[in-house]
Design an enzyme around this catalytic site. Structure first.
Site, PDB file in Angstrom:
ATOM      1  CD  GLU A   1       0.307  -7.582   7.467  1.00  0.00           C
ATOM      2  OE1 GLU A   1      -0.183  -8.620   7.403  1.00  0.00           O
ATOM      3  OE2 GLU A   1       0.419  -6.742   6.657  1.00  0.00           O
TER       4      GLU A   1
ATOM      5  CG  HIS B   1      -4.631  -9.244   7.623  1.00  0.00           C
ATOM      6  ND1 HIS B   1      -4.853  -8.128   7.280  1.00  0.00           N
ATOM      7  CD2 HIS B   1      -6.192  -9.809   7.422  1.00  0.00           C
ATOM      8  CE1 HIS B   1      -5.922  -7.831   6.808  1.00  0.00           C
ATOM      9  NE2 HIS B   1      -6.792  -8.897   6.667  1.00  0.00           N
TER      10      HIS B   1
END
Length: 160
Positions: free
Chosen positions: A66, A64
């Protein structure tokens, strides 16, 4: 990239500035067929890690935006803990990403669109503010939310 702002002074303008970069990163994700989510980590006014979703292209469910940004920031700092770090992301983080922020000791999270399906910063659950954990993350959601939500909406509309 350095933001010209007095040290230690965080304003909504500062948050919008860095979230605009996250939106650019999300556009890069969309350009390569990834879900358009972009993220970056800022420490003392300087971007120390950036990323966008790469789960599809890398066949990695943990890639992801992040996580990619946190990995880059930790590598740049030479430490798995990020002191005084703010993570900017275009979509409310999921439980996995929220857990990674706790372990990295991110101080602050600023996100764009809320995620009513799997948001773990307040929409579905709030992993980042649990009294049983030894760290909490200050959260500001909804910054540039329309731009972030539209970016996701347009991406999925084109894929249908």
């Amino acid at each position: 990239m350095i933001f010209e702002s007095p040290p230690g002074r965080i304003t909504l303008d500062t948050d919008e500035y860095f979230l605009a970069r996250a939106i650019e990163l999300a556009a890069e994700a969309a350009a390569v067929g990834e879900v358009p989510v972009g993220a970056l980590v800022v420490c003392d006014g300087q971007i120390i890690g950036e990323g966008f979703n790469q789960s599809i292209s890398t066949n990695d469910p943990s890639a992801h935006a992040e996580i990619v940004a946190l990995r880059a920031a930790c590598a740049q700092q030479g430490n798995y803990r990020i002191k005084r770090g703010t993570l900017y992301v275009t979509l409310e983080p999921c439980p996995m990403c929220s857990g990674a922020m706790l372990h990295a000791r991110i101080e602050r999270l600023v996100f764009g669109a809320f995620d009513p399906n799997s948001g773990a910063a307040g929409s579905v659950i709030n992993v980042l503010d649990q009294s049983r954990f030894n760290h909490r993350v200050e959260v500001l959601g909804g910054v540039a939310d329309q731009a972030c939500a539209n970016q996701l909406r347009n991406f999925f509309r084109k894929r249908r």
